[in-house]
Design a protein around this motif. Sequence first.
Motif, PDB file in Angstrom:
ATOM      1  N   VAL A 215       0.863  -1.179   0.000  1.00 24.63           N
ATOM      2  CA  VAL A 215       0.000   0.000   0.000  1.00 24.63           C
ATOM      3  C   VAL A 215       0.900   1.230   0.000  1.00 24.63           C
ATOM      4  O   VAL A 215       1.796   1.360   0.839  1.00 24.63           O
ATOM      5  CB  VAL A 215      -0.934   0.025   1.222  1.00 24.63           C
ATOM      6  CG1 VAL A 215      -1.711   1.340   1.268  1.00 24.63           C
ATOM      7  CG2 VAL A 215      -1.897  -1.161   1.174  1.00 24.63           C
ATOM      8  N   LEU A 216       0.666   2.124  -0.943  1.00 22.65           N
ATOM      9  CA  LEU A 216       1.444   3.343  -1.090  1.00 22.65           C
ATOM     10  C   LEU A 216       0.622   4.539  -0.645  1.00 22.65           C
ATOM     11  O   LEU A 216      -0.578   4.610  -0.917  1.00 22.65           O
ATOM     12  CB  LEU A 216       1.846   3.531  -2.563  1.00 22.65           C
ATOM     13  CG  LEU A 216       2.362   4.924  -2.965  1.00 22.65           C
ATOM     14  CD1 LEU A 216       3.801   5.111  -2.503  1.00 22.65           C
ATOM     15  CD2 LEU A 216       2.221   5.146  -4.464  1.00 22.65           C
ATOM     16  N   VAL A 217       1.273   5.490   0.018  1.00 27.88           N
ATOM     17  CA  VAL A 217       0.693   6.811   0.234  1.00 27.88           C
ATOM     18  C   VAL A 217       1.602   7.817  -0.472  1.00 27.88           C
ATOM     19  O   VAL A 217       2.787   7.904  -0.177  1.00 27.88           O
ATOM     20  CB  VAL A 217       0.561   7.163   1.726  1.00 27.88           C
ATOM     21  CG1 VAL A 217       0.125   8.619   1.892  1.00 27.88           C
ATOM     22  CG2 VAL A 217      -0.447   6.247   2.410  1.00 27.88           C
ATOM     23  N   ASP A 218       1.033   8.541  -1.442  1.00 25.88           N
ATOM     24  CA  ASP A 218       1.765   9.577  -2.161  1.00 25.88           C
ATOM     25  C   ASP A 218       1.243  10.915  -1.653  1.00 25.88           C
ATOM     26  O   ASP A 218       0.122  11.322  -1.967  1.00 25.88           O
ATOM     27  CB  ASP A 218       1.539   9.438  -3.671  1.00 25.88           C
ATOM     28  CG  ASP A 218       2.457  10.324  -4.492  1.00 25.88           C
ATOM     29  OD1 ASP A 218       3.111  11.208  -3.902  1.00 25.88           O
ATOM     30  OD2 ASP A 218       2.520  10.129  -5.719  1.00 25.88           O
ATOM     31  N   LEU A 219       2.067  11.610  -0.863  1.00 27.78           N
ATOM     32  CA  LEU A 219       1.594  12.814  -0.176  1.00 27.78           C
ATOM     33  C   LEU A 219       1.487  14.026  -1.094  1.00 27.78           C
ATOM     34  O   LEU A 219       0.801  14.993  -0.755  1.00 27.78           O
ATOM     35  CB  LEU A 219       2.510  13.138   1.004  1.00 27.78           C
ATOM     36  CG  LEU A 219       2.417  12.188   2.203  1.00 27.78           C
ATOM     37  CD1 LEU A 219       3.373  12.617   3.310  1.00 27.78           C
ATOM     38  CD2 LEU A 219       0.986  12.142   2.745  1.00 27.78           C
ATOM     39  N   ALA A 281       0.337   2.353   5.472  1.00 30.95           N
ATOM     40  CA  ALA A 281       1.274   2.360   4.343  1.00 30.95           C
ATOM     41  C   ALA A 281       2.489   1.460   4.553  1.00 30.95           C
ATOM     42  O   ALA A 281       3.084   1.425   5.636  1.00 30.95           O
ATOM     43  CB  ALA A 281       1.750   3.785   4.064  1.00 30.95           C
ATOM     44  N   ASP A 282       2.845   0.762   3.480  1.00 25.87           N
ATOM     45  CA  ASP A 282       4.127   0.064   3.417  1.00 25.87           C
ATOM     46  C   ASP A 282       5.200   0.977   2.837  1.00 25.87           C
ATOM     47  O   ASP A 282       6.400   0.735   3.029  1.00 25.87           O
ATOM     48  CB  ASP A 282       4.022  -1.165   2.513  1.00 25.87           C
ATOM     49  CG  ASP A 282       2.974  -2.144   2.994  1.00 25.87           C
ATOM     50  OD1 ASP A 282       3.208  -2.781   4.037  1.00 25.87           O
ATOM     51  OD2 ASP A 282       1.925  -2.265   2.334  1.00 25.87           O
ATOM     52  N   ARG A 283       4.740   2.007   2.131  1.00 24.87           N
ATOM     53  CA  ARG A 283       5.670   2.880   1.422  1.00 24.87           C
ATOM     54  C   ARG A 283       5.025   4.260   1.295  1.00 24.87           C
ATOM     55  O   ARG A 283       3.832   4.372   1.014  1.00 24.87           O
ATOM     56  CB  ARG A 283       5.960   2.298   0.035  1.00 24.87           C
ATOM     57  CG  ARG A 283       7.154   2.883  -0.699  1.00 24.87           C
ATOM     58  CD  ARG A 283       7.375   2.140  -2.017  1.00 24.87           C
ATOM     59  NE  ARG A 283       7.749   0.748  -1.811  1.00 24.87           N
ATOM     60  CZ  ARG A 283       9.008   0.310  -1.776  1.00 24.87           C
ATOM     61  NH1 ARG A 283       9.994   1.166  -1.904  1.00 24.87           N
ATOM     62  NH2 ARG A 283       9.268  -0.968  -1.601  1.00 24.87           N
ATOM     63  N   VAL A 284       5.831   5.317   1.497  1.00 25.79           N
ATOM     64  CA  VAL A 284       5.330   6.686   1.397  1.00 25.79           C
ATOM     65  C   VAL A 284       6.236   7.474   0.462  1.00 25.79           C
ATOM     66  O   VAL A 284       7.459   7.473   0.615  1.00 25.79           O
ATOM     67  CB  VAL A 284       5.271   7.392   2.773  1.00 25.79           C
ATOM     68  CG1 VAL A 284       4.650   8.786   2.618  1.00 25.79           C
ATOM     69  CG2 VAL A 284       4.484   6.560   3.774  1.00 25.79           C
ATOM     70  N   GLY A 309       8.000   0.563   7.119  1.00 22.19           N
ATOM     71  CA  GLY A 309       8.059   0.573   5.664  1.00 22.19           C
ATOM     72  C   GLY A 309       9.177   1.458   5.172  1.00 22.19           C
ATOM     73  O   GLY A 309      10.156   1.698   5.879  1.00 22.19           O
ATOM     74  N   VAL A 310       9.018   1.958   3.956  1.00 23.30           N
ATOM     75  CA  VAL A 310      10.064   2.758   3.313  1.00 23.30           C
ATOM     76  C   VAL A 310       9.510   4.131   2.957  1.00 23.30           C
ATOM     77  O   VAL A 310       8.405   4.244   2.405  1.00 23.30           O
ATOM     78  CB  VAL A 310      10.583   2.062   2.035  1.00 23.30           C
ATOM     79  CG1 VAL A 310      11.623   2.935   1.327  1.00 23.30           C
ATOM     80  CG2 VAL A 310      11.196   0.706   2.378  1.00 23.30           C
ATOM     81  N   LEU A 311      10.284   5.171   3.278  1.00 23.25           N
ATOM     82  CA  LEU A 311       9.967   6.540   2.884  1.00 23.25           C
ATOM     83  C   LEU A 311      10.886   6.945   1.733  1.00 23.25           C
ATOM     84  O   LEU A 311      12.088   6.677   1.774  1.00 23.25           O
ATOM     85  CB  LEU A 311      10.164   7.519   4.046  1.00 23.25           C
ATOM     86  CG  LEU A 311       9.465   7.223   5.375  1.00 23.25           C
ATOM     87  CD1 LEU A 311       9.740   8.356   6.359  1.00 23.25           C
ATOM     88  CD2 LEU A 311       7.971   7.033   5.169  1.00 23.25           C
ATOM     89  N   HIS A 312      10.320   7.604   0.718  1.00 30.30           N
ATOM     90  CA  HIS A 312      11.110   8.180  -0.374  1.00 30.30           C
ATOM     91  C   HIS A 312      11.011   9.697  -0.230  1.00 30.30           C
ATOM     92  O   HIS A 312      10.001  10.302  -0.590  1.00 30.30           O
ATOM     93  CB  HIS A 312      10.569   7.712  -1.725  1.00 30.30           C
ATOM     94  CG  HIS A 312      10.610   6.223  -1.894  1.00 30.30           C
ATOM     95  ND1 HIS A 312      11.772   5.547  -2.204  1.00 30.30           N
ATOM     96  CD2 HIS A 312       9.647   5.275  -1.766  1.00 30.30           C
ATOM     97  CE1 HIS A 312      11.510   4.248  -2.284  1.00 30.30           C
ATOM     98  NE2 HIS A 312      10.234   4.058  -2.012  1.00 30.30           N
TER      99      HIS A 312
END
Length: 418
Positions: A215-219, A281-284, A309-312
């Motif tokens: 699951v991605l969260v794109d802020l 989220a698994d990834r943001v 998870g992982v933050l970009h």
Amino acid sequence: MEASHVPVPALATEPQFAQRLREHLEEERLLDGRYRLQEVPGGCVALPVLEEKLSQMRLPREMPCGLIWIQDPIPSRAARRQTPAKKLRDELRRLLGESWSEELEHDVPRAWQRHGDLVLLSEDSFRAAPWEKLGPALWETVASALGAQRLARQGRVLPDGMRSPSVTLLLGKDGWVEHVDNGIRYTFDVTKCMFSPGNITEKLRVASLPCSGEVLVDLYAGIGYFTLPYLVHAGAAFAHACEWNGHAVEALRRNLALNGVQDRCRVHHGDSRQLELRDVADRVNLGLIPSSEEGWPVACRVLKKGTGGVLHIHHNVESRPTLTPVLRAERGSPEAAGSDGEAQHPTKDGGKETQGARIKPEWQRWAEATAARIRGLLAELHGQPWRTSILHIEAVKSYAPHVHHLVLDLECRPTPPA
């Protein structure tokens, strides 16, 4: 785009890969034959590529290369033939006849952006008073010379917090255009939304990340620059896309439908700092420059509290010019330490290294300071220690002299109870 003093995109690679890369670019019809191959600082060879085809470019994994912009490209012999810019000047000279002047010569653009049948002119194009007397004939002549049906002119980005473009439509009924990026369709109104071709390498990298089932969260979703690669290519199961610009939200919804992933994405229209999501989220993705720092607390809240998870994290980082060697990140090298002091820099999840994998000391210090800050935010939020590990530092592009747009891939995990 003409040769003189106009930045030209190019792929920089080490000399031993130059011939193979040239053959690859010629085969894919990406090489810009108007300019010669040339040596650039650092001992690399730069191969000019067509700007209008940046979105179609797939970087060959076996030939390490990176996107740069050559400030003073060297024209090739073929460039002596009539270029679109020369054709434009010739047509305008015929239109004005004896009224042609040196002032007008300097006012004719030598560079522009092409979006399908729409050409977007630079802000300083055709500003001299004599142009106004020509009326619609001017824009019809320009469009004809450039092979376009519609014309628009850039203005300054509006200081409205949304980076809204100030674009004037000069010819045509609307500003909606379509791009195809790595097999993904994007549509947007150039008079209302920004589109950055300089981020293409990061979109390609995102598309290669192992996100299956996540699951991605794109802020800061915009029109879906990164949301779509995660869903279409990286295998994300679901995305929450946050965006507060209504025009971008309209384009985002269209783009999700165009690519058949609207059922795997929920659009959150509004200020992402007020996002009510938690523990999902698994990834943001935090794709905002010059800084995404205001979104860090939100990113920490939406990460799954049980597994992390992982933050970009995108950021513009300044580095002073120096003659001292920069760090060369190698797979398995101890370039960064996690909270427990273990070497955490190897790119477990972050895709291939940037051109030459040269990590400047200022970039490393920023990454370590960011990791510490995120670690503190997570510990305060959950009341227990967390571990943060630097997976990768990606240099997306040069933003200004000595300022680079970077992305930090930061793994965040809760520390098991002793």
